[in-house]
Write a protein that holds these residues in place. Structure first.
Motif, PDB file in Angstrom:
ATOM      1  N   GLU A 418       0.836  -1.205   0.000  1.00 43.18           N
ATOM      2  CA  GLU A 418       0.000   0.000   0.000  1.00 43.18           C
ATOM      3  C   GLU A 418       0.872   1.257   0.000  1.00 43.18           C
ATOM      4  O   GLU A 418       0.566   2.255  -0.681  1.00 43.18           O
ATOM      5  N   GLN A 419       1.982   1.220   0.765  1.00 42.63           N
ATOM      6  CA  GLN A 419       2.892   2.355   0.782  1.00 42.63           C
ATOM      7  C   GLN A 419       3.516   2.573  -0.587  1.00 42.63           C
ATOM      8  O   GLN A 419       3.699   3.711  -1.032  1.00 42.63           O
ATOM      9  N   ARG A 420       3.863   1.478  -1.266  1.00 41.43           N
ATOM     10  CA  ARG A 420       4.431   1.613  -2.617  1.00 41.43           C
ATOM     11  C   ARG A 420       3.416   2.248  -3.571  1.00 41.43           C
ATOM     12  O   ARG A 420       3.765   3.097  -4.408  1.00 41.43           O
ATOM     13  N   ALA A 421       2.141   1.831  -3.442  1.00 45.97           N
ATOM     14  CA  ALA A 421       1.103   2.428  -4.291  1.00 45.97           C
ATOM     15  C   ALA A 421       0.980   3.925  -4.017  1.00 45.97           C
ATOM     16  O   ALA A 421       0.808   4.740  -4.952  1.00 45.97           O
ATOM     17  N   GLU A 422       1.086   4.315  -2.746  1.00 48.82           N
ATOM     18  CA  GLU A 422       1.016   5.736  -2.405  1.00 48.82           C
ATOM     19  C   GLU A 422       2.237   6.486  -2.950  1.00 48.82           C
ATOM     20  O   GLU A 422       2.102   7.610  -3.461  1.00 48.82           O
ATOM     21  N   ALA A 425       1.796   6.907  -6.598  1.00 50.12           N
ATOM     22  CA  ALA A 425       0.837   7.973  -6.880  1.00 50.12           C
ATOM     23  C   ALA A 425       1.482   9.348  -6.689  1.00 50.12           C
ATOM     24  O   ALA A 425       1.236  10.287  -7.473  1.00 50.12           O
ATOM     25  N   THR A 426       2.323   9.483  -5.667  1.00 47.68           N
ATOM     26  CA  THR A 426       3.014  10.749  -5.434  1.00 47.68           C
ATOM     27  C   THR A 426       3.966  11.076  -6.571  1.00 47.68           C
ATOM     28  O   THR A 426       4.035  12.232  -7.044  1.00 47.68           O
TER      29      THR A 426
END
Length: 497
Positions: A418-422, A425-426
């Motif tokens: 989930e952190q990688r997806a965020e 996205a950043t």
């Protein structure tokens, strides 16, 4: 006297002795308390699903890994050594089993004797012989004999029989050791393989990170030259760049070492496995729960537990064998053959000779050696019983702990994903802002650098999950494949005395 001339009473006594040769002084079978108190389920998992150890590595769904393991199973030298050890123990079993059968030996002899007539009976001349007229003064003859000799010990107290049963358990334990060695080698190979996957991915990410940081240093240097940033910010960016650069050789050296270890496991020299590994390694991460089955299945599923059980049973039987040595031994022997003074008649069966004998030998005094042997055997039995109980406790603890570690590692990987997806996205947002002219390129580089850092952490988390799953399979006896043993497998529950 022909064998058929033996009195019926003697034959009846012999038959009675043979029929009674079924005694055993081995202790009664008793499972250790740790086995009888085995929990009904694992504390870290509540499942009733069955476990299929024959296909345990298929969850990785990686043809390259399958090829590596096929090569390991075919060429690994540790496995070759373990196979030879099984063959040795099987041969020792056959040696021990031979004591259950009579020994039969064939012989053919010739002897010649030539001596003075008056040399016999202490050298006293025999009246009428030697030195009188035509009487011979020397005595010579040649004798030819053939024969078959048979010897047999009646195992009345079960000494040989218990030692033979113990040797069977030794073979089963050696075969279980072979499966343990296979499981260990496969686990080492899979661990090393995932090390290689992890290191290759880290190296690729590090190279990409270095490129991004190099551009970040260049942009910061330009801003510093224009007086837009302080020297502290420039040196901080430069330090991050140098740290990334210095880490790359370390990763490359570690990768070379891991590939060399895998080559040894595959029975090859270092640098010769590129054809097997190829350029792209992409094992699939299995995040599905593992059906661990029931704890009781470990008693036959884990080869090390099975080996400990068989060694305990072998030690129990050897106690009976050592106790039997305190009692008399009854042996039977006999020989039949032919005897002649000329070679032409040596095979004439009319010139047969027969010899039968029996013996009873009882130990009277041996300085306490036999009773010390019994005490030593009983102590070894106690040791193996403790080792078996420890193996069961260890197996349960390893499975329960591995299940918990796998579940925690799986949750950590999901959080990092989930952190990688965020972070992705950043980075996409900063790229879009830069393209629209509302954001700076440095912001995009920082977001991209952060994304690469998160992806590097995620790669490590994926490796941890894969190895945690491997630990569960290994704790469950994951490399165990049922194979027919070289001898009869007798579990402790089937033993009768």
């Amino acid at each position: 006297m022909p064998i058929s001339a033996l009195r019926p009473a003697a034959l009846l006594v012999l038959a009675s002795l043979l029929s009674l040769a079924g005694c055993s002084f081995a202790p009664r079978v008793q499972a250790p308390e740790a086995v009888t108190a085995l929990p009904e389920a694992y504390a870290a998992l509540d499942t009733l699903a069955a476990y299929a150890p024959e296909t345990w590595w298929s969850a990785y769904n990686d043809p390259v890994l399958d090829a590596v393991l096929d090569s390991v199973r075919a060429s690994n030298l540790d496995l070759a050594e373990a196979v030879a050890r099984v063959e040795e123990v099987a041969a020792l079993y056959r040696i021990q089993r031979s004591g259950l059968f009579p020994t039969l030996e064939a012989s053919a002899n010739v002897s010649r004797q030539d001596q003075p007539i008056d040399a016999g009976f202490g050298g006293v001349p025999i009246p009428g012989l030697g030195g009188d007229g035509d009487a011979p003064d020397r005595f010579d003859f040649t004798q030819y004999t053939t024969g078959l000799a048979l010897a047999y010990e009646i195992d009345f107290w079960g000494r040989v029989r218990n030692d033979t049963k113990a040797a069977v358990r030794d073979v089963v334990a050696a075969e279980a050791d072979l499966r343990t060695a296979e499981l260990t080698v496969l686990a080492q190979s899979i661990t090393t393989y995932f090390d290689i996957v992890d290191l290759r991915t880290r190296i690729a990410l590090t190279v990409e990170t270095i490129d991004v940081l190099a551009e970040r240093v260049e942009r910061t240097q330009e801003r510093y030259d224009r007086g837009l940033v302080t020297s502290f910010e420039l040196y901080s960016v430069l330090q991050t760049f140098r740290n990334a650069q210095s880490g790359l050789p370390l990763l490359e050296g570690t990768l070379a070492n891991a590939e060399g270890r895998l080559a040894v496991l595959m029975g090859r020299y270092a640098g010769t496995i590129d054809a097997v590994l190829g350029d792209t390694l992409a094992p699939q991460l299995a995040l599905t729960p593992i059906p661990a089955g029931l704890p009781s299945e470990l008693l036959v599923q884990r080869p090390d537990v099975l080996a400990a059980l068989q060694r305990m049973e072998a030690a129990r039987l050897r106690v009976g064998a050592r106790r039997a040595e305190l009692f008399p031994r009854l042996t039977l022997s006999g020989s039949i053959g032919t005897q002649s003074n000329d070679v032409e008649n040596v095979l004439n069966f009319d010139r047969w000779v027969l010899s039968l004998a029996s013996g009873l030998a009882a130990p009277i005094f041996q300085g306490g050696r036999l009773r010390a042997n019994v005490s030593a055997a009983e102590a070894r039995y106690a040791q193996t019983a403790a080792a078996y109980a420890r193996a069961v406790l260890t197996a349960y603890q390893e499975v329960d702990g591995a299940l918990q570690v796998f579940e925690e590692g799986r949750q950590r990987y999901l959080f990092l994903d989930e952190q990688r997806a965020e972070a992705q996205a950043t980075a996409d947002l900063q790229a879009s802002r830069f393209e629209r002219g509302v954001g700076t390129y440095l912001d995009y580089l920082d977001a991209l650098s952060n994304l690469l850092t998160v992806e590097t952490t995620l790669v490590g988390a994926a490796r941890d999950v894969a190895l945690a799953r491997l630990d569960v399979h290994r704790a469950l006896g994951g490399g165990w494949t049922p194979t027919p043993p070289t001898t009869e497998v007798v579990l402790i529950s089937e033993t009768t005395d």
